[in-house]
Design an enzyme around this catalytic site. Structure first.
Site, mmCIF file in Angstrom:
data_model
loop_
_atom_site.group_PDB
_atom_site.id
_atom_site.type_symbol
_atom_site.label_atom_id
_atom_site.label_comp_id
_atom_site.label_asym_id
_atom_site.label_seq_id
_atom_site.Cartn_x
_atom_site.Cartn_y
_atom_site.Cartn_z
ATOM 1 N N ARG A 1 56.559 139.725 30.855
ATOM 2 C CA ARG A 1 55.299 138.493 31.788
ATOM 3 C C ARG A 1 55.072 138.815 30.460
ATOM 4 O O ARG A 1 53.674 138.094 29.981
ATOM 5 C CB ARG A 1 56.347 138.300 32.428
ATOM 6 C CG ARG A 1 54.860 136.823 33.512
ATOM 7 C CD ARG A 1 55.027 136.221 34.416
ATOM 8 N NE ARG A 1 54.909 137.276 35.509
ATOM 9 C CZ ARG A 1 54.496 138.528 35.982
ATOM 10 N NH1 ARG A 1 53.839 138.356 35.708
ATOM 11 N NH2 ARG A 1 55.520 139.133 36.615
ATOM 12 N N TYR B 1 49.114 111.480 25.834
ATOM 13 C CA TYR B 1 50.832 111.981 25.754
ATOM 14 C C TYR B 1 50.744 112.120 26.774
ATOM 15 O O TYR B 1 50.324 112.416 28.351
ATOM 16 C CB TYR B 1 51.218 113.687 24.926
ATOM 17 C CG TYR B 1 52.114 113.699 25.525
ATOM 18 C CD1 TYR B 1 53.117 113.597 25.004
ATOM 19 C CD2 TYR B 1 52.299 114.661 26.509
ATOM 20 C CE1 TYR B 1 54.814 113.771 25.215
ATOM 21 C CE2 TYR B 1 53.622 114.768 26.579
ATOM 22 C CZ TYR B 1 54.738 114.707 25.548
ATOM 23 O OH TYR B 1 55.993 114.668 26.457
ATOM 24 N N ASP C 1 44.417 119.105 21.744
ATOM 25 C CA ASP C 1 46.086 118.900 21.625
ATOM 26 C C ASP C 1 46.289 118.665 20.070
ATOM 27 O O ASP C 1 46.025 117.230 19.846
ATOM 28 C CB ASP C 1 46.228 117.867 22.149
ATOM 29 C CG ASP C 1 48.029 117.712 22.349
ATOM 30 O OD1 ASP C 1 48.810 118.134 20.857
ATOM 31 O OD2 ASP C 1 48.859 117.500 23.775
ATOM 32 N N LYS D 1 57.454 120.926 18.666
ATOM 33 C CA LYS D 1 56.930 119.712 17.588
ATOM 34 C C LYS D 1 57.632 120.472 16.142
ATOM 35 O O LYS D 1 58.275 121.059 15.985
ATOM 36 C CB LYS D 1 56.108 118.599 17.961
ATOM 37 C CG LYS D 1 56.424 118.426 19.212
ATOM 38 C CD LYS D 1 57.047 117.477 19.484
ATOM 39 C CE LYS D 1 57.030 117.530 21.150
ATOM 40 N NZ LYS D 1 55.910 116.490 21.971
HETATM 41 C C1 LIG Z 1 55.283 116.712 23.084
HETATM 42 C C2 LIG Z 1 54.141 117.124 23.750
HETATM 43 C C3 LIG Z 1 53.181 117.217 24.647
HETATM 44 C C4 LIG Z 1 54.082 118.178 25.697
HETATM 45 O O1 LIG Z 1 54.821 119.673 25.147
HETATM 46 P P1 LIG Z 1 56.481 120.143 25.640
HETATM 47 O O2 LIG Z 1 56.660 120.910 24.404
HETATM 48 O O3 LIG Z 1 57.335 118.572 25.283
HETATM 49 O O4 LIG Z 1 56.299 120.705 27.079
HETATM 50 C C5 LIG Z 1 52.299 117.399 24.666
HETATM 51 N N1 LIG Z 1 51.028 117.168 23.249
HETATM 52 C C6 LIG Z 1 51.642 116.116 23.220
HETATM 53 C C7 LIG Z 1 50.726 115.107 21.526
HETATM 54 C C8 LIG Z 1 53.231 116.463 22.620
HETATM 55 O O5 LIG Z 1 53.652 115.221 21.544
#
Ligand SMILES: *Cc1c(COP(=O)(O)O)cnc(C)c1O
Length: 387
Positions: A50, A102, A174, A199
């Protein structure tokens, strides 16, 4: 220290050099929870996965280098990464966020963190006067998305970083939509970068993960602490998939962007498309701001059909483009934000940022452009004749 190298080189060689035992080019997957001590009080820097895992460390080093940061911590999802960043705050703190955030981040802030006394407001981050007006005595951070999801609104990152510095608060971006292949917020003065590694970073729709990248050592320490204390860590398997995905990040992003630029032109000229949102189109109101801080418009396009009721027919008619949530992978995906990714955002707030039920979001992949255009064209035709 490694010599500073070009982005493409760093991506292609992600993880190379981290196996000290045999020189394995592909980083070994250390599927171990624990590490044996050599003697009482003496181990090799690893005791429990962890806290420390060599595969995860290799992925973190690679992500940090690509974002131009000193330190990355990785998490079991993008939301876990956002949650880790939120451990920097305490009850009473106010965080000013991009509107059109998001959906998952909005849900975390409004449905969980509010109960712990954190306060959130949402503004158009592209409007510095509005941002300044909303910063109060208890404001501790700006939480920014640019382009936003799904309206593709653009914030001025240098401007936001300057405001944050002036006010003595943190700036957080982000960067999921752009990936470091196109936008590196730390180099523009931003303090913290968050990613859904699910992503573009992973890029193959085969892992769920997240990352936080910082340059300041005290922030790095706090993120490491959050990773260990909360425990939402990236598994060694997923860390390996992430490393493998990173190796082609620059190629995937480049090719998807080429496809997207062509499809955005096709869509914006199509009679059954009312409006196309893509920062690479000259009619995008903040195309110039975006171009000043990113190396390209990316591969996400949102667009409105001319008739809202035709949306189901359109989405069901697509064959090559897959109807699925998510974005940033090699396969082209389409979603309906109002009922899928952003369903937890109240309809009034969706409407306030311009998110209508006629809107669909396309994440363009690396398929042959002609196939994608043909597929969109036939689905638009079917949608138009639907009732
Ligand atoms: C998908 C996404 C998230 C969250 O990510 P997960 O891996 O699905 O938890 C946060 N911010 C943006 C812009 C996203 O597209």
């Amino acid at each position: 220290m490694r010599p500073k190298r070009a982005f493409d080189t760093a991506a292609a060689q992600a993880g190379v050099g981290s196996d000290k035992a045999y020189g394995a080019v592909s980083v070994p997957i250390y599927t171990t929870a624990i590490y044996r001590y050599d003697a009482f009080g003496r181990n090799r820097g690893y005791d429990y996965s962890r806290g420390e895992n060599p595969t995860r460390h290799a992925a973190e080093k690679a992500v940090a280098e690509l974002e131009g940061g000193a330190h990355a911590t990785t998490f079991s999802s993008g939301m876990a990464a956002v949650s880790a960043v939120m451990t920097l705050f305490r009850a009473g703190d106010h965080i000013l966020c991009s509107d059109d955030l998001y959906g998952g981040s909005y849900r975390l802030f409004e449905q969980i963190l509010k109960r712990y006394g954190l306060r959130f407001d949402y503004v158009d981050m592209g409007d510095p006067a509005q941002v300044r007006r909303k910063i109060g005595k208890r404001t501790r951070a700006l939480f920014i998305e640019t382009p936003t999801n799904p309206m593709m609104k653009i914030a001025d990152l240098r401007g936001a970083a300057a405001i944050a510095r002036e006010k003595g608060i943190l700036s957080i971006v982000d960067n999921t939509f752009m990936s470091p292949a196109l936008q590196r917020p730390l180099s523009l003065g931003i303090d913290v970068v968050v990613h859904s590694a699910t992503k573009f970073l992973g890029g193959h729709n085969d892992l769920v993960g997240g990352a936080v990248v910082v340059s300041d050592p005290s922030l790095a320490e706090k993120m490491l602490f959050a990773q260990k204390a909360v425990g939402a860590v990236l598994s060694p398997w997923d860390a390996w998939l992430l490393l493998r995905g990173l190796k082609t990040l620059h190629l995937r992003v480049g090719r998807a962007q080429e496809n997207a630029a062509a499809l955005a032109r096709f869509l914006s000229g199509h009679p059954f498309v009312r409006k196309t949102f893509y920062p690479g189109l000259p009619e995008h109101p903040r195309a110039a701001t975006h171009a000043s801080q990113a190396d390209g418009p990316g591969s996400i396009i949102s667009f409105e059909l001319s008739r809202e009721r035709a949306v189901p027919a359109f989405l069901s008619a697509l064959k090559t483009v897959l109807l699925a949530e998510s974005l940033g992978g090699v396969e082209s995906l389409v979603t309906h934000p109002a009922t899928m990714t952003h369903a937890d955002i109240p309809p009034e707030e969706q409407a306030a940022v311009g998110l209508t039920p006629a809107l669909v979001r396309l994440s363009v992949g690396v398929e042959r452009m002609d196939d994608l255009e043909k597929d969109l064209a036939q689905a638009l035709r079917k949608a138009k004749s639907s009732r």
